[in-house]
Design a protein around this motif. Structure first.
Motif, mmCIF file in Angstrom:
data_model
loop_
_atom_site.group_PDB
_atom_site.id
_atom_site.type_symbol
_atom_site.label_atom_id
_atom_site.label_comp_id
_atom_site.label_asym_id
_atom_site.label_seq_id
_atom_site.Cartn_x
_atom_site.Cartn_y
_atom_site.Cartn_z
ATOM 1 N N LYS A 1 0.898 -1.181 -0.173
ATOM 2 C CA LYS A 1 0.050 0.094 -0.141
ATOM 3 C C LYS A 1 1.042 1.227 0.034
ATOM 4 O O LYS A 1 1.720 1.226 0.827
ATOM 5 N N GLU A 2 0.478 1.965 -0.897
ATOM 6 C CA GLU A 2 1.426 3.209 -0.936
ATOM 7 C C GLU A 2 0.748 4.623 -1.021
ATOM 8 O O GLU A 2 -0.579 4.607 -1.342
ATOM 9 N N ASP A 3 1.432 5.632 -0.676
ATOM 10 C CA ASP A 3 0.260 7.220 -0.445
ATOM 11 C C ASP A 3 0.340 7.273 -2.094
ATOM 12 O O ASP A 3 1.218 7.130 -2.803
ATOM 13 N N PHE A 4 -1.001 7.576 -2.436
ATOM 14 C CA PHE A 4 -0.938 8.193 -3.931
ATOM 15 C C PHE A 4 -0.706 9.583 -4.209
ATOM 16 O O PHE A 4 -1.195 10.584 -3.636
ATOM 17 N N VAL A 5 0.465 9.861 -4.910
ATOM 18 C CA VAL A 5 0.831 11.050 -5.093
ATOM 19 C C VAL A 5 0.969 11.026 -6.695
ATOM 20 O O VAL A 5 1.848 10.450 -7.443
ATOM 21 N N PRO A 6 0.154 11.827 -7.325
ATOM 22 C CA PRO A 6 -0.092 12.072 -8.897
ATOM 23 C C PRO A 6 1.040 12.818 -9.371
ATOM 24 O O PRO A 6 1.708 13.701 -8.690
ATOM 25 N N ILE A 7 1.553 12.668 -10.639
ATOM 26 C CA ILE A 7 2.457 13.349 -11.253
ATOM 27 C C ILE A 7 2.197 14.966 -11.379
ATOM 28 O O ILE A 7 3.237 15.803 -10.981
ATOM 29 N N LYS A 8 0.989 15.091 -11.894
ATOM 30 C CA LYS A 8 0.643 16.807 -11.757
ATOM 31 C C LYS A 8 -0.346 16.727 -10.664
ATOM 32 O O LYS A 8 -1.091 15.953 -9.995
ATOM 33 N N ASP A 9 -0.231 17.969 -9.859
ATOM 34 C CA ASP A 9 -0.881 18.232 -8.683
ATOM 35 C C ASP A 9 -2.204 17.726 -8.557
ATOM 36 O O ASP A 9 -2.246 16.786 -7.702
ATOM 37 N N ARG A 10 -3.061 18.233 -9.154
ATOM 38 C CA ARG A 10 -4.465 17.844 -8.979
ATOM 39 C C ARG A 10 -5.010 17.104 -10.237
ATOM 40 O O ARG A 10 -6.323 16.805 -10.216
ATOM 41 N N LEU A 11 -4.249 16.689 -11.082
ATOM 42 C CA LEU A 11 -4.902 16.056 -12.376
ATOM 43 C C LEU A 11 -4.520 14.640 -12.397
ATOM 44 O O LEU A 11 -3.200 14.483 -12.630
ATOM 45 N N VAL A 12 -5.202 13.663 -12.149
ATOM 46 C CA VAL A 12 -4.851 12.313 -12.418
ATOM 47 C C VAL A 12 -4.905 11.601 -13.724
ATOM 48 O O VAL A 12 -6.089 11.660 -14.491
ATOM 49 N N SER A 13 -3.933 11.015 -14.021
ATOM 50 C CA SER A 13 -3.908 10.339 -15.845
ATOM 51 C C SER A 13 -4.131 8.952 -15.320
ATOM 52 O O SER A 13 -3.429 8.179 -14.441
ATOM 53 N N MET A 14 -5.172 8.074 -16.110
ATOM 54 C CA MET A 14 -5.447 6.963 -15.520
ATOM 55 C C MET A 14 -5.809 6.108 -16.934
ATOM 56 O O MET A 14 -6.623 6.765 -17.657
ATOM 57 N N TYR A 15 -5.199 5.010 -16.997
ATOM 58 C CA TYR A 15 -5.731 4.103 -18.446
ATOM 59 C C TYR A 15 -6.136 2.869 -17.596
ATOM 60 O O TYR A 15 -5.882 2.254 -16.832
ATOM 61 N N SER A 16 -7.532 2.480 -18.325
ATOM 62 C CA SER A 16 -8.131 1.362 -18.021
ATOM 63 C C SER A 16 -8.221 0.393 -19.300
ATOM 64 O O SER A 16 -8.702 0.768 -20.219
ATOM 65 N N CYS A 17 -7.944 -0.841 -19.082
ATOM 66 C CA CYS A 17 -8.068 -1.853 -20.097
ATOM 67 C C CYS A 17 -9.921 -2.278 -20.061
ATOM 68 O O CYS A 17 -10.409 -2.492 -19.320
ATOM 69 N N GLY A 18 -10.069 -2.051 -21.597
ATOM 70 C CA GLY A 18 -11.358 -2.039 -21.776
ATOM 71 C C GLY A 18 -11.835 -3.338 -22.409
ATOM 72 O O GLY A 18 -11.063 -4.420 -22.450
ATOM 73 N N PRO A 19 -13.176 -3.423 -22.754
ATOM 74 C CA PRO A 19 -13.749 -4.831 -23.459
ATOM 75 C C PRO A 19 -13.334 -5.079 -24.737
ATOM 76 O O PRO A 19 -12.933 -4.248 -25.526
ATOM 77 N N THR A 20 -13.319 -6.396 -25.100
ATOM 78 C CA THR A 20 -13.006 -6.871 -26.421
ATOM 79 C C THR A 20 -14.382 -7.097 -26.879
ATOM 80 O O THR A 20 -15.187 -7.789 -26.430
ATOM 81 N N VAL A 21 -15.007 -6.377 -27.830
ATOM 82 C CA VAL A 21 -16.380 -6.252 -27.977
ATOM 83 C C VAL A 21 -16.917 -7.116 -29.196
ATOM 84 O O VAL A 21 -17.508 -6.874 -30.268
#
Ligand code: AMP
Ligand code: ZN
Length: 463
Positions: free
Chosen positions: A12-32
């Motif tokens: 478990k780690e403290d969450f510290v984003p690269i940019k101060d208040r803007l989180v960049s996030m990628y999620s693997c999506g579905p194979t349709v």
């Protein structure tokens, strides 16, 4: 302070984003190529919970979800039939028609489950050029090689290979299956681009002739395009740790020489009746199928919220019944708070608020946060409790602002249904729960739900 369990560090780690208040996030999506099943949907509820906790904590999010409409192969190793091609052959429709149909249903499912859409929805077929450029860039840095059937990533050139899952490559190689493609330097080398046989349905021109992208390159090309060389969070199901995500890291980091993802978050699997979900066992339920059995989609969301995302969750209809009843009781209780003009002291409200904040920020402990809500609902009736519950609902996503009145308007229940309901009550009295369950299903098949409450039951017509 938000803490998250990072698969990469296994802590478990403290969450510290690269940019101060803007989180960049990628999620693997579905194979349709078919309907999303409830296991897939658990993983998207998890994605949604991450996003909601971040927003609750005041972050803005730049989130990307990919839609795999190219069709990757049926096996993680680079052979087997293309999933889209198989669906296309079976349903006698063009692959893009298949993809369009299942993409539409996927987004309807997300909406039913109150899963917010990420800011960027990236279709694989719109990014073929980016994928080709990526493969060429990997060739240019010397980590890719060509064989007669495709372009492969040379894992021997990436010494960090395996750091996410902790797999030991030497052991893996010793136990490797008989290699089908003898031109590969290493059995774990994976395809970046495959050369297409003339009959392959989905194929695009490339510097290597007609072909199609490997699955892993899709996520690397799209995440780097929208989020840059390094971004904050990558989410997905645990099944993707050892191959798909390991390969994404290899591609990204071999190319850029820098750490590509700071926090890897993985959701555990959903089981059905204690075992694996599979089409052949007939236990891969969809949301529509749950609706046909008389459950609301939010009953399923509620069911998911009761387990921590890093724990396996066993799906059973008994569990769904319990979730449905529990959600209904909570709704009735909150509705009564809503109607009361009485106030609750600031200290009491603050106590619940702190407990809730601590729970959600402790690696998304949503079950604990739900427990706080249930305890709070037992306080003397007060509109302040209802208002605070709505604040909590920014994370739960249970539409607690749309509670229906506890006094159900009188409905005309047909005699046949009334008889089945009494037979079910009788079976329950006799503790014949399997018969009671059968009767509940029969009632549902006739378009009614029966819901147990503290004082009896409520019968409703399914809209
Ligand atoms: P797929 O379309 O097969 O790539 O799966 C879409 C997402 O669902 C991925 O993030 C998988 O990790 C996840 N997934 C697949 N099966 C399950 C399951 N039984 N329980 C939870 N998540 C799953
Ligand atoms: Zn992916």
């Amino acid at each position: 302070m938000l803490k998250v369990f990072n698969t990469l560090s296994r802590k478990k780690e403290d969450f510290v984003p690269i940019k101060d208040r803007l989180v960049s996030m990628y999620s693997c999506g579905p194979t349709v190529y078919s309907f999303a099943h409830i296991g897939n949907l658990r993983t998207y509820v998890f994605m949604d919970l991450i996003r909601r906790v971040l927003k609750y904590d005041g972050y803005k999010i730049k989130g990307v979800l990919n839609i795999t409409d190219v069709g990757h192969l049926l096996h993680d190793s680079d052979d087997g039939e293309d999933k889209m091609a198989k669906a296309s052959r079976e349903e006698k429709k063009a692959p893009l028609e298949i993809a369009e149909f299942y993409t539409k249903v996927f987004f309807e499912d997300l909406q039913k489950l109150n899963i917010g859409k990420p800011e960027i929805l990236a279709k694989a077929t719109d990014h073929i050029k980016e994928m080709i450029d990526y493969v060429q860039a990997l060739e240019a840095v010397g980590v890719a090689y060509e064989t007669s059937d495709g372009i492969y990533f040379d894992i021997a050139k990436f010494p960090d290979y395996g750091k996410l899952s902790g797999i030991n490559l030497e052991e893996q190689m010793a136990g490797a299956r008989v290699e089908v493609n003898s031109e590969k330097h290493n059995p774990s080398d994976f395809a970046l681009w495959k050369k297409a046989e003339p009959e392959h349905i989905m194929q695009w021109p490339s510097p290597w002739g007609m072909g199609y992208p490997g699955w892993h390159i899709e996520c690397s090309a799209m995440s780097q395009k929208y989020l840059g060389k390094s971004f904050d969070i990558h989410s997905g199901g645990v099944d993707h740790i050892p191959i798909h995500h390991e390969n994404e890291i290899a591609q990204n980091e071999a190319l850029t020489g820098q750490k590509s993802v700071n926090y890897w978050l993985h959701g555990e699997f959903m089981l059905v009746d204690g075992g694996k979900m599979s089409k052949s066992l007939g236990n891969t339920y969809t949301i529509s199928q749950l609706e046909q059995r008389g459950y609301a989609p939010l009953d399923f969301r509620f069911f998911c919220l009761n387990a921590h995302y890093r724990k396996k969750l066993n799906f059973t209809f008994e569990g769904m019944d319990a979730a449905k009843i529990s959600r209904e009781r909570l709704s009735l209780s909150l509705y009564q708070h809503k109607l009361s003009a009485t106030k609750t002291s600031a200290e009491i409200l603050e106590k619940y608020r702190t407990q809730f904040d601590d729970a959600v920020n402790d690696d998304l402990n949503i079950p604990l946060a739900l427990g706080v809500l249930f305890t709070m609902a037992k306080e003397p009736r007060s509109v302040d409790i209802y208002t605070l519950a709505l604040t909590f609902d920014k994370i739960f996503g249970l539409s607690l602002d749309r509670l229906s009145p506890p006094e159900q308007p009188k409905q005309d229940i047909p005699a046949e249904i009334a008889d089945l309901v009494s037979a079910r009550m009788q079976a329950k009295k006799e503790k014949d729960y399997s018969k009671a369950d059968e009767l509940r299903k029969l009632i549902a098949s006739k378009g009614y739900t029966v819901l147990d409450t503290k004082d009896g039951f409520i019968v409703n017509k399914i809209d």
